[in-house]
Design a protein around this motif. Structure first.
Motif, PDB file in Angstrom:
ATOM      1  N   ILE A  76     -51.859 -61.142  50.975  1.00  0.00           N
ATOM      2  CA  ILE A  76     -52.490 -60.047  51.729  1.00  0.00           C
ATOM      3  C   ILE A  76     -51.452 -58.963  52.028  1.00  0.00           C
ATOM      4  O   ILE A  76     -51.731 -57.761  51.874  1.00  0.00           O
ATOM      5  N   SER A  77     -50.268 -59.368  52.452  1.00  0.00           N
ATOM      6  CA  SER A  77     -49.204 -58.382  52.730  1.00  0.00           C
ATOM      7  C   SER A  77     -48.878 -57.576  51.487  1.00  0.00           C
ATOM      8  O   SER A  77     -48.694 -56.351  51.548  1.00  0.00           O
ATOM      9  N   LYS A  78     -48.780 -58.252  50.360  1.00  0.00           N
ATOM     10  CA  LYS A  78     -48.482 -57.573  49.100  1.00  0.00           C
ATOM     11  C   LYS A  78     -49.586 -56.579  48.757  1.00  0.00           C
ATOM     12  O   LYS A  78     -49.321 -55.445  48.365  1.00  0.00           O
ATOM     13  N   LYS A  79     -50.850 -57.009  48.950  1.00  0.00           N
ATOM     14  CA  LYS A  79     -51.979 -56.129  48.650  1.00  0.00           C
ATOM     15  C   LYS A  79     -51.952 -54.894  49.550  1.00  0.00           C
ATOM     16  O   LYS A  79     -52.191 -53.771  49.104  1.00  0.00           O
ATOM     17  N   PHE A  80     -51.679 -55.088  50.843  1.00  0.00           N
ATOM     18  CA  PHE A  80     -51.590 -53.949  51.759  1.00  0.00           C
ATOM     19  C   PHE A  80     -50.449 -53.023  51.339  1.00  0.00           C
ATOM     20  O   PHE A  80     -50.570 -51.794  51.400  1.00  0.00           O
ATOM     21  N   GLY A  81     -49.331 -53.626  50.946  1.00  0.00           N
ATOM     22  CA  GLY A  81     -48.192 -52.810  50.484  1.00  0.00           C
ATOM     23  C   GLY A  81     -48.572 -52.006  49.261  1.00  0.00           C
ATOM     24  O   GLY A  81     -48.264 -50.805  49.176  1.00  0.00           O
ATOM     25  N   ASP A  82     -49.218 -52.664  48.301  1.00  0.00           N
ATOM     26  CA  ASP A  82     -49.658 -51.966  47.089  1.00  0.00           C
ATOM     27  C   ASP A  82     -50.646 -50.864  47.444  1.00  0.00           C
ATOM     28  O   ASP A  82     -50.601 -49.757  46.905  1.00  0.00           O
ATOM     29  N   MET A  83     -51.551 -51.171  48.337  1.00  0.00           N
ATOM     30  CA  MET A  83     -52.583 -50.210  48.719  1.00  0.00           C
ATOM     31  C   MET A  83     -51.955 -49.012  49.432  1.00  0.00           C
ATOM     32  O   MET A  83     -52.350 -47.859  49.214  1.00  0.00           O
ATOM     33  N   ARG A  84     -50.957 -49.275  50.247  1.00  0.00           N
ATOM     34  CA  ARG A  84     -50.311 -48.191  50.996  1.00  0.00           C
ATOM     35  C   ARG A  84     -49.562 -47.244  50.055  1.00  0.00           C
ATOM     36  O   ARG A  84     -49.458 -46.045  50.326  1.00  0.00           O
ATOM     37  N   ASN A  85     -49.078 -47.798  48.970  1.00  0.00           N
ATOM     38  CA  ASN A  85     -48.345 -46.971  48.011  1.00  0.00           C
ATOM     39  C   ASN A  85     -49.273 -46.276  47.016  1.00  0.00           C
ATOM     40  O   ASN A  85     -48.816 -45.461  46.225  1.00  0.00           O
ATOM     41  N   SER A  86     -50.545 -46.575  47.084  1.00  0.00           N
ATOM     42  CA  SER A  86     -51.486 -45.954  46.135  1.00  0.00           C
ATOM     43  C   SER A  86     -51.727 -44.495  46.507  1.00  0.00           C
ATOM     44  O   SER A  86     -51.630 -44.110  47.680  1.00  0.00           O
ATOM     45  N   PRO A  87     -52.073 -43.645  45.510  1.00  0.00           N
ATOM     46  CA  PRO A  87     -52.311 -42.227  45.791  1.00  0.00           C
ATOM     47  C   PRO A  87     -53.500 -42.012  46.726  1.00  0.00           C
ATOM     48  O   PRO A  87     -53.483 -41.100  47.569  1.00  0.00           O
ATOM     49  N   THR A  88     -54.516 -42.840  46.643  1.00  0.00           N
ATOM     50  CA  THR A  88     -55.694 -42.686  47.499  1.00  0.00           C
ATOM     51  C   THR A  88     -55.320 -42.882  48.955  1.00  0.00           C
ATOM     52  O   THR A  88     -55.730 -42.107  49.829  1.00  0.00           O
ATOM     53  N   PHE A  89     -54.553 -43.962  49.235  1.00  0.00           N
ATOM     54  CA  PHE A  89     -54.158 -44.246  50.614  1.00  0.00           C
ATOM     55  C   PHE A  89     -53.267 -43.138  51.147  1.00  0.00           C
ATOM     56  O   PHE A  89     -53.401 -42.721  52.288  1.00  0.00           O
ATOM     57  N   LYS A  90     -52.332 -42.621  50.288  1.00  0.00           N
ATOM     58  CA  LYS A  90     -51.433 -41.560  50.739  1.00  0.00           C
ATOM     59  C   LYS A  90     -52.230 -40.297  51.079  1.00  0.00           C
ATOM     60  O   LYS A  90     -51.958 -39.633  52.069  1.00  0.00           O
ATOM     61  N   SER A  91     -53.241 -40.012  50.267  1.00  0.00           N
ATOM     62  CA  SER A  91     -54.090 -38.863  50.523  1.00  0.00           C
ATOM     63  C   SER A  91     -54.823 -39.052  51.849  1.00  0.00           C
ATOM     64  O   SER A  91     -54.895 -38.129  52.673  1.00  0.00           O
ATOM     65  N   PHE A  92     -55.352 -40.249  52.077  1.00  0.00           N
ATOM     66  CA  PHE A  92     -56.064 -40.559  53.332  1.00  0.00           C
ATOM     67  C   PHE A  92     -55.121 -40.452  54.511  1.00  0.00           C
ATOM     68  O   PHE A  92     -55.452 -39.887  55.565  1.00  0.00           O
ATOM     69  N   GLU A  93     -53.913 -40.978  54.344  1.00  0.00           N
ATOM     70  CA  GLU A  93     -52.920 -40.955  55.404  1.00  0.00           C
ATOM     71  C   GLU A  93     -52.568 -39.502  55.767  1.00  0.00           C
ATOM     72  O   GLU A  93     -52.443 -39.154  56.950  1.00  0.00           O
ATOM     73  N   GLU A  94     -52.425 -38.652  54.786  1.00  0.00           N
ATOM     74  CA  GLU A  94     -52.112 -37.242  55.042  1.00  0.00           C
ATOM     75  C   GLU A  94     -53.242 -36.565  55.803  1.00  0.00           C
ATOM     76  O   GLU A  94     -52.996 -35.769  56.721  1.00  0.00           O
ATOM     77  N   ARG A  95     -54.476 -36.866  55.425  1.00  0.00           N
ATOM     78  CA  ARG A  95     -55.626 -36.266  56.127  1.00  0.00           C
ATOM     79  C   ARG A  95     -55.657 -36.696  57.587  1.00  0.00           C
ATOM     80  O   ARG A  95     -55.961 -35.903  58.478  1.00  0.00           O
ATOM     81  N   VAL A  96     -55.405 -38.002  57.822  1.00  0.00           N
ATOM     82  CA  VAL A  96     -55.396 -38.507  59.202  1.00  0.00           C
ATOM     83  C   VAL A  96     -54.300 -37.798  59.985  1.00  0.00           C
ATOM     84  O   VAL A  96     -54.511 -37.377  61.138  1.00  0.00           O
ATOM     85  N   GLU A  97     -53.117 -37.660  59.426  1.00  0.00           N
ATOM     86  CA  GLU A  97     -52.016 -36.986  60.121  1.00  0.00           C
ATOM     87  C   GLU A  97     -52.373 -35.535  60.433  1.00  0.00           C
ATOM     88  O   GLU A  97     -52.092 -35.039  61.532  1.00  0.00           O
ATOM     89  N   THR A  98     -53.009 -34.893  59.501  1.00  0.00           N
ATOM     90  CA  THR A  98     -53.423 -33.503  59.711  1.00  0.00           C
ATOM     91  C   THR A  98     -54.430 -33.420  60.836  1.00  0.00           C
ATOM     92  O   THR A  98     -54.340 -32.545  61.724  1.00  0.00           O
ATOM     93  N   THR A  99     -55.402 -34.316  60.849  1.00  0.00           N
ATOM     94  CA  THR A  99     -56.426 -34.326  61.892  1.00  0.00           C
ATOM     95  C   THR A  99     -55.790 -34.582  63.239  1.00  0.00           C
ATOM     96  O   THR A  99     -56.112 -33.904  64.237  1.00  0.00           O
ATOM     97  N   VAL A 100     -54.894 -35.544  63.339  1.00  0.00           N
ATOM     98  CA  VAL A 100     -54.237 -35.863  64.605  1.00  0.00           C
ATOM     99  C   VAL A 100     -53.441 -34.646  65.098  1.00  0.00           C
ATOM    100  O   VAL A 100     -53.493 -34.284  66.279  1.00  0.00           O
ATOM    101  N   THR A 101     -52.739 -34.003  64.201  1.00  0.00           N
ATOM    102  CA  THR A 101     -51.950 -32.832  64.587  1.00  0.00           C
ATOM    103  C   THR A 101     -52.867 -31.732  65.091  1.00  0.00           C
ATOM    104  O   THR A 101     -52.581 -31.078  66.114  1.00  0.00           O
ATOM    105  N   SER A 102     -53.965 -31.526  64.394  1.00  0.00           N
ATOM    106  CA  SER A 102     -54.925 -30.494  64.806  1.00  0.00           C
ATOM    107  C   SER A 102     -55.478 -30.790  66.183  1.00  0.00           C
ATOM    108  O   SER A 102     -55.629 -29.895  67.026  1.00  0.00           O
ATOM    109  N   LEU A 103     -55.814 -32.038  66.435  1.00  0.00           N
ATOM    110  CA  LEU A 103     -56.349 -32.417  67.758  1.00  0.00           C
ATOM    111  C   LEU A 103     -55.312 -32.190  68.848  1.00  0.00           C
ATOM    112  O   LEU A 103     -55.651 -31.734  69.953  1.00  0.00           O
ATOM    113  N   LYS A 104     -54.079 -32.513  68.596  1.00  0.00           N
ATOM    114  CA  LYS A 104     -53.022 -32.334  69.600  1.00  0.00           C
ATOM    115  C   LYS A 104     -52.897 -30.855  69.963  1.00  0.00           C
ATOM    116  O   LYS A 104     -52.794 -30.492  71.143  1.00  0.00           O
ATOM    117  N   VAL A 105     -52.912 -30.022  68.939  1.00  0.00           N
ATOM    118  CA  VAL A 105     -52.797 -28.576  69.168  1.00  0.00           C
ATOM    119  C   VAL A 105     -53.998 -28.106  69.971  1.00  0.00           C
ATOM    120  O   VAL A 105     -53.852 -27.313  70.925  1.00  0.00           O
TER     121      VAL A 105
END
Length: 194
Positions: A152-181
């Motif tokens: 499971i840890s390996k799968k999460f690691g693989d998933m975190r390094n995938s382009p889809t997850f990175k794209s999702f992670e960037e969107r979440v960070e953008t949303t959080v930053t927008s909310l803070k502002v």
């Protein structure tokens, strides 16, 4: 009370002896008591009648003796039972006194009994076999869970390094930053109004 009277022998009936018992009523008893039957009997019949009477009296005597003997045996048994109960009670009291002197109480006895029972159970073959089997099964289960956790840890690691997850992670960070502002501006504006 039954009164003895002479049996009548008829043809075809079994002979039951000269004397029979049957309850008589008031008039019958008076008639029998006043009657003289001795002249109606032959010497042979009188002897037979006496022999039968003696035999019946002996049988009644034996029965009475048996009843008296049974009564005395019952009485002796009851006395013995009473004595045994008294002895048992005295021994139980003595045991309680000894336990008190030794400082043993109910809780200590329960602990000792439990410890002894647990030890006895652990030394049985069935317990040892069951313990070994469960121990082996536990080791296998631990290894299996460890392998699953690693996978499971390996799968999460693989998933975190995938382009889809990175794209999702960037969107979440953008949303959080927008909310803070947004919330900072709002609280700044509210503070200004006051």
């Amino acid at each position: 009370m039954p009164v003895l009277f002479f049996a009548q022998h008829r043809a075809g009936e079994a002979a039951t002896g000269l004397l029979e018992t049957e309850p008589l009523r008031g008039r019958d008893e008076d008639a029998v008591a006043s009657a003289d039957f001795s002249s109606m009997l032959s010497d042979e019949e009188r002897e037979e009648l006496k022999a039968e009477l003696v035999q019946k009296n002996k049988a009644l005597g034996i029965e009475r003796k048996a009843v008296l003997d049974a009564g005395s045996i019952r009485s002796q048994l009851e006395d013995e039972i009473t004595t045994l109960r008294q002895v048992l009670s005295a021994k139980e009291r003595h045991l309680v006194e000894i336990k008190q002197k030794l400082g043993m109480n109910l809780m200590n006895e329960l602990k000792q009994n439990f410890s002894k029972s647990w030890h006895d159970m652990q030394t049985t073959t069935a317990y040892k076999k069951t313990h070994e089997t469960l121990s082996h099964a536990g080791q296998k289960a631990t290894a299996a869970f460890s392998n699953v956790g690693t996978a499971i840890s390996k799968k999460f690691g693989d998933m975190r390094n995938s382009p889809t997850f990175k794209s999702f992670e960037e969107r979440v960070e953008t949303t959080v930053t927008s909310l803070k502002v947004f919330f900072r501006r709002r609280s700044y504006e509210e503070a200004k109004e006051e």
